[in-house]
Design a protein around this motif. Sequence first.
Motif, PDB file in Angstrom:
ATOM      1  N   ALA A  25      -7.703   4.922  -1.522  1.00 23.14           N
ATOM      2  CA  ALA A  25      -8.754   5.165  -2.561  1.00 23.14           C
ATOM      3  C   ALA A  25      -9.110   6.420  -2.968  1.00 23.14           C
ATOM      4  N   SER A  26      -8.425   7.467  -2.140  1.00 24.96           N
ATOM      5  CA  SER A  26      -8.577   8.859  -2.562  1.00 24.96           C
ATOM      6  C   SER A  26      -7.413   9.467  -3.226  1.00 24.96           C
ATOM      7  N   GLY A  27      -6.601   8.532  -3.518  1.00 27.92           N
ATOM      8  CA  GLY A  27      -5.329   8.395  -4.621  1.00 27.92           C
ATOM      9  C   GLY A  27      -4.130   9.114  -4.013  1.00 27.92           C
ATOM     10  N   ILE A  28      -3.999   8.684  -2.609  1.00 23.87           N
ATOM     11  CA  ILE A  28      -2.702   9.041  -1.993  1.00 23.87           C
ATOM     12  C   ILE A  28      -2.064   7.523  -1.808  1.00 23.87           C
ATOM     13  N   ALA A  29      -0.763   7.412  -2.306  1.00 24.39           N
ATOM     14  CA  ALA A  29      -0.137   6.180  -2.125  1.00 24.39           C
ATOM     15  C   ALA A  29       0.747   6.018  -0.788  1.00 24.39           C
ATOM     16  N   GLN A  30       0.003   5.862   0.189  1.00 25.54           N
ATOM     17  CA  GLN A  30       0.926   5.886   1.507  1.00 25.54           C
ATOM     18  C   GLN A  30       0.307   4.505   2.112  1.00 25.54           C
ATOM     19  N   ASP A  31       1.365   3.642   2.249  1.00 23.26           N
ATOM     20  CA  ASP A  31       1.206   2.356   2.897  1.00 23.26           C
ATOM     21  C   ASP A  31       2.258   2.070   3.951  1.00 23.26           C
ATOM     22  N   MET A  32       2.070   1.949   5.190  1.00 21.73           N
ATOM     23  CA  MET A  32       3.089   1.445   6.105  1.00 21.73           C
ATOM     24  C   MET A  32       4.016   0.565   5.795  1.00 21.73           C
ATOM     25  N   ARG A  33       3.454  -0.442   4.722  1.00 24.41           N
ATOM     26  CA  ARG A  33       4.510  -1.515   4.417  1.00 24.41           C
ATOM     27  C   ARG A  33       5.735  -0.999   3.260  1.00 24.41           C
ATOM     28  N   GLN A  34       5.677   0.337   2.993  1.00 26.44           N
ATOM     29  CA  GLN A  34       6.486   0.850   2.226  1.00 26.44           C
ATOM     30  C   GLN A  34       7.820   1.086   2.858  1.00 26.44           C
ATOM     31  N   THR A  35       7.595   1.069   4.436  1.00 25.30           N
ATOM     32  CA  THR A  35       8.880   1.485   5.215  1.00 25.30           C
ATOM     33  C   THR A  35       9.639   0.279   5.363  1.00 25.30           C
ATOM     34  N   GLY A  36       9.156  -0.925   4.895  1.00 30.81           N
ATOM     35  CA  GLY A  36       9.796  -2.331   4.926  1.00 30.81           C
ATOM     36  C   GLY A  36      10.100  -2.677   6.360  1.00 30.81           C
ATOM     37  N   TYR A  37       8.955  -2.806   7.122  1.00 26.35           N
ATOM     38  CA  TYR A  37       9.252  -3.559   8.391  1.00 26.35           C
ATOM     39  C   TYR A  37       9.003  -5.152   8.087  1.00 26.35           C
ATOM     40  N   ALA A  38       9.469  -5.697   9.293  1.00 28.38           N
ATOM     41  CA  ALA A  38       9.285  -7.215   8.996  1.00 28.38           C
ATOM     42  C   ALA A  38      10.164  -7.635   7.749  1.00 28.38           C
ATOM     43  N   ALA A  39       9.404  -8.351   6.921  1.00 28.48           N
ATOM     44  CA  ALA A  39      10.079  -8.626   5.710  1.00 28.48           C
ATOM     45  C   ALA A  39       9.927  -7.836   4.427  1.00 28.48           C
ATOM     46  N   TYR A  40       8.924  -6.848   4.467  1.00 21.75           N
ATOM     47  CA  TYR A  40       8.553  -6.122   3.349  1.00 21.75           C
ATOM     48  C   TYR A  40       9.474  -5.598   2.514  1.00 21.75           C
ATOM     49  N   SER A  41      10.785  -5.152   3.272  1.00 24.88           N
ATOM     50  CA  SER A  41      11.615  -4.408   2.351  1.00 24.88           C
ATOM     51  C   SER A  41      12.269  -5.547   1.341  1.00 24.88           C
ATOM     52  N   GLU A  42      12.200  -6.720   1.603  1.00 23.71           N
ATOM     53  CA  GLU A  42      12.685  -7.716   0.479  1.00 23.71           C
ATOM     54  C   GLU A  42      11.631  -8.289  -0.571  1.00 23.71           C
ATOM     55  N   LEU A  43      10.516  -7.561  -0.149  1.00 27.12           N
ATOM     56  CA  LEU A  43       9.419  -8.306  -1.052  1.00 27.12           C
ATOM     57  C   LEU A  43       8.905  -7.163  -1.986  1.00 27.12           C
ATOM     58  N   ASP A  44       8.379  -7.500  -3.293  1.00 27.44           N
ATOM     59  CA  ASP A  44       8.450  -6.566  -4.266  1.00 27.44           C
ATOM     60  C   ASP A  44       6.856  -6.076  -4.278  1.00 27.44           C
ATOM     61  N   PHE A  45       6.307  -5.143  -4.166  1.00 29.92           N
ATOM     62  CA  PHE A  45       4.811  -4.659  -4.021  1.00 29.92           C
ATOM     63  C   PHE A  45       4.877  -3.119  -4.287  1.00 29.92           C
ATOM     64  N   ALA A  46       3.627  -2.839  -4.714  1.00 32.34           N
ATOM     65  CA  ALA A  46       3.377  -1.415  -4.632  1.00 32.34           C
ATOM     66  C   ALA A  46       1.736  -1.184  -4.246  1.00 32.34           C
ATOM     67  N   PRO A  47       1.957  -0.066  -3.461  1.00 32.18           N
ATOM     68  CA  PRO A  47       0.460   0.239  -2.786  1.00 32.18           C
ATOM     69  C   PRO A  47      -0.720   0.243  -3.901  1.00 32.18           C
ATOM     70  N   VAL A  48      -1.685  -0.355  -3.727  1.00 33.14           N
ATOM     71  CA  VAL A  48      -2.928  -0.248  -4.602  1.00 33.14           C
ATOM     72  C   VAL A  48      -3.543   1.068  -4.268  1.00 33.14           C
ATOM     73  N   VAL A  49      -3.737   1.796  -5.211  1.00 33.69           N
ATOM     74  CA  VAL A  49      -4.285   3.275  -5.341  1.00 33.69           C
ATOM     75  C   VAL A  49      -5.411   3.377  -6.403  1.00 33.69           C
ATOM     76  N   GLU A  50      -6.477   4.023  -5.782  1.00 35.76           N
ATOM     77  CA  GLU A  50      -7.455   4.403  -6.805  1.00 35.76           C
ATOM     78  C   GLU A  50      -7.535   5.710  -6.497  1.00 35.76           C
ATOM     79  N   THR A  51      -8.484   6.579  -7.544  1.00 35.23           N
ATOM     80  CA  THR A  51      -8.179   8.004  -7.346  1.00 35.23           C
ATOM     81  C   THR A  51      -9.590   8.705  -7.150  1.00 35.23           C
ATOM     82  N   ASP A  52     -10.801   8.010  -7.224  1.00 37.37           N
ATOM     83  CA  ASP A  52     -12.141   8.454  -7.187  1.00 37.37           C
ATOM     84  C   ASP A  52     -12.488   8.851  -5.788  1.00 37.37           C
TER      85      ASP A  52
END
Lengths: 127, 358, 119
Positions: free
Chosen positions: B219-246
């Motif tokens: 919510a502070s504007g940093i797009a960091q999500d552990m799922r980006q590392t692609g553990y389990a099956a996340y590497s084969e799924l398509d998603f982008a971290p939900v980010v807000e900046t306020d």
Amino acid sequence: MIDSVVVITEENTAEVRPDEVITLSRELKDEGFRFVTMSSAELEDSVCVLYHFDKDLELRNLRVDVPKGSKIGSIASVYSCAFLVENEIKEHFGVEFDGIPLDFQGMLYSDEEVQKTPFCNIGLKRV
Amino acid sequence: MAKTVLPFGPQHPVLPEPLHLTLTIEDEIVKEAIPKLGYVHRGLEKLAEIRDHNQMIYIVERVCGICSCMHALCYCQGIESLMGLEVPSRANYLRTIWAEMHRIHSHLLWLGLFADAFGFESLFMQFWRIRERVMDLQEETAGNRVILSVNQVGGVRRDISAESAQWILDTLKKVEKETLQLKSTILDDYTVKLRTVGKGVLTKEKAYELGAAGPTLRASGIAQDMRQTGYAAYSELDFAPVVETDGDCYARTVVRFNEVFQAIDLVRQAFSKLPEGELAVKPKGLPTGEVISRVEQPRGECLYYIRGAGKKFLERVRIRTPTFANIPPLLDMLPGCDLADVPVLILTIDPCISCTER
Amino acid sequence: MFMTKTILKNLLTKYATRLYPFHKRETFKHSKGELKIEMDKCILCGVCQMRCPSQCIKVDKQAKTWEVDPFACVYCGVCVDVCPVKCLYQESLYRTPLAEKDMVVHVQQPKESAEPAAT
């Protein structure tokens, strides 16, 4: 691709002396690393303290062997959020941290009547 | 006006779990907050000394009820890498599905509790009614409503049949529709906005420096999500971290609200790609070495440090839960806010105290 | 204002909750509930005792008993999975609350004495 499971090897973990921790963590902070947490485990006659840092999901560790009952400098002056986990390790393993801004005196979780450090087999009496 | 010291908690209507804060206030403005933990400290990490590494799965699941499946997933991942096991891909997908269902129910629970925190009780009921559908999905597929006990070292213990899969997808469609109907109520309502917009701002720099995790960080504007590392099956799924900046309470609500839909989408993707095959491989040997395993829980990044010495019992299991990381940012947010906003602020980090203290 | 539609819908649909003791929810087929045993199938191997994370099962080979502390059971179902003869199973309902703690003890009858002992 960065792995979410990292086996600790020499590449990602640097063995450092207790007095180097503060300078090295400052260097890491200047490089843009974020403080994740600290872990600790009991060895024969020392406590191994691991500092975990991360930058863009990549993990970097520092490993320090602290002899039992001795002191180590607190990195809370560099990363202020470290005070909570340092208090936890102090309580569970009896590692003294020098200069924690908010020191719970080993009573973060337990009460005054707990005299021994619960996670060390050789329990140290609290000072 | 002189300073007043006010104890907040451990019993407070807004807190489902006991956390104590000593607030120093001046004219109803918080000047300082000092936490006191330890009301639910159980010493679960210590149990690693008397329970073997298979039994520990069910113990780490009980660290936190709401993210139990992810705790077991994180722990199993670590043990598997120490044993050198390759998890079958169907098991990886099933783990992802259960983990995402957990995220949906956790976020719906939080949205309800949050509505309750600023006194919107009927909204709370609405969210929890939707959540009940997801709980049913979990009970049908895993056998338990909350603590699923589906993970094991080397894979998963249960399968999801094709008809169950269809039922899950149908139910999730309803969940999506019903949650979407509540969108305007929680995100556009005038009073809700008055209570959340601009309150408890955590800047991007502060969030990064103080080690915030999960939705609080995003919510502070940093797009960091552990799922980006692609553990389990996340590497084969398509998603982008939900980010807000306020970085305020409102932004954290938006992130969690949108992550519900992201999770529903991930479940759909996972079902569409679900491969056939084995559910688990047989583990051989004993875990030797040190490993750090991280996963993204509904509340943020969870870290396990596992140390095995080739014995039946592990030498050390250390768990860093997301709320533990979010307490320093909370202490940074509190000074300067109104006393009346303290409950709302505490709730926006989604505190899970039994997680924190283990 | 935003809730109007939802409120109207709620007024026109039936209750979301149940009148519990009179109307019970249908259980799911694979729910993990109360732990049961078919004692005559059991070979008293003790695997369930070894694998139970809450150590609530006690198997005594000499006395031929199988004991479970239902209040310590965490309904994980590991014992059911590991049982070599599949004599353990879980009901789909939990045990009802009790006023006092008790242990569930099953004693295996010796195979020959299935028929009444000779007079």
